[in-house]
Design an enzyme around this catalytic site. Sequence first.
Site, PDB file in Angstrom:
ATOM      1  N   TYR A 146      20.393  66.819 -31.854  1.00 29.53           N
ATOM      2  CA  TYR A 146      20.223  65.992 -30.654  1.00 29.53           C
ATOM      3  C   TYR A 146      19.074  65.031 -30.912  1.00 29.53           C
ATOM      4  O   TYR A 146      18.024  65.426 -31.440  1.00 29.53           O
ATOM      5  CB  TYR A 146      19.912  66.859 -29.430  1.00 29.53           C
ATOM      6  N   GLU A 234      20.501  57.789 -26.411  1.00 36.39           N
ATOM      7  CA  GLU A 234      20.792  59.203 -26.627  1.00 36.39           C
ATOM      8  C   GLU A 234      21.952  59.351 -27.601  1.00 36.39           C
ATOM      9  O   GLU A 234      23.020  58.767 -27.398  1.00 36.39           O
ATOM     10  CB  GLU A 234      21.152  59.895 -25.311  1.00 36.39           C
TER      11      GLU A 234
END
Length: 438
Positions: A146, A234
């Site tokens: 992530y 993101e």
Amino acid sequence: MLRSLSAITSVAQRASMVARKPIQQQQKRFLNIHEYLSVKMLREYGINAPKGDVATTPEEAYQIAKNLGSDDLVIKAQVLAGGRGKGTFDNGFKGGVKTFSTPEEAKELASNMLGHNLVTKQTGAEGKPCNAVYICERKYARNEYYFAILLDRKSAGPVIVASRQGGVDIETVAAQDPDAIITLPVDPKLGLQKDAALKLAKELGFTPKGQDEAAGIFLNLYKLFTEKDATQVEINPLSESNDHQVLCMDAKLNFDDNAAFKQKDVFALRDFTQEDPREIAAAKYELNYIGLDGNIGCLVNGAGLAMATMDIIQLHGGKPANFLDVGGSATPEAVKAAFEIITSDPKVSSAFVNIFGGIMRCDIIAEGIIAAARDLDLKIPLIVRLRGTKVEEAKKLIAESGLRIFAENELDSAAQKAVQFSNIVSIAREANIDIKFA
């Protein structure tokens, strides 16, 4: 210096929730663009992503799948909401993300998605329209990570939030294993440095052969973040393949609305079909509007007073239908437009105006209220609390208007009346009785 953050929940949740909360539930100060546009922008910055293209018809989907020349592909509904994979279309078709093998399957899947609304846990019951599908290669990752860059109030600048646990909800990771989250505040004067990017790649666990490429991607993502005035970048997941290729498998990019004047190319990517039409109408008059799921319409000046107004409505058993801040420079025309937006919601059964006149004069609000009540033929009770600049003039205008407007001096009693009238109207509607208060 890299550091694990034991109390990570607030930072990590912002990293994910900014992009995932439903539009109806939050005040928005960012532009959210579709995945295929995000991937295109990543490529412009030299960032790797699986090969793919966007289709707006089943025939285009067939051709794209054929051109990709692979029997391991993914089709993704382009809808600005999280939970697409578990969503359901209004035609009953389940899943907005599907794997497939042949061009014929691509055409069939696209026909089930295009032109239909996709309902997810974030869209509300009506869902959002799917006008395009993104078809790309399906890649198998050696490891998934992530990675996000966002603006952080605490550090007063950009902060990188990263984790070895990619491909899952970052808020879940933060809640269950806070030490799995790594944060790296970035000095906006210096930017992200190469040695810091390389150290982060090692900390995350990229293989020695993949570390340099991962660090390069981090630097390019930061460059995108700053040059495009993003509020969030993101990547979830960011993957390393078996041949040590680093790929951005999914991207969510948000951009600061305040930068619209200098990021015209970015804001030209805005998809109005994904937005609440009431919010679009409000923006024309520089009104801050967010639709909620209650039945008491609110018109307030100032975000703080608007939040307090919604709180006290709920305290007395009601539910606000919206957040609407008219600001300090609204005209009577803007106030009238605000009422048009509020009353366009069929669930609204009373309207509550709460104005503290400072910069915003109460008499201007009163003029707009009167114009709205007359021109819109309001059939719901209108409760008005005005305090501050030009309040006496405002009260005189309302008193002489001859309209049935319920004026209150105290916030508590005004909120109670708004809730009580709302209940009366709701009961009357259920009994199919037509009542009018204006």
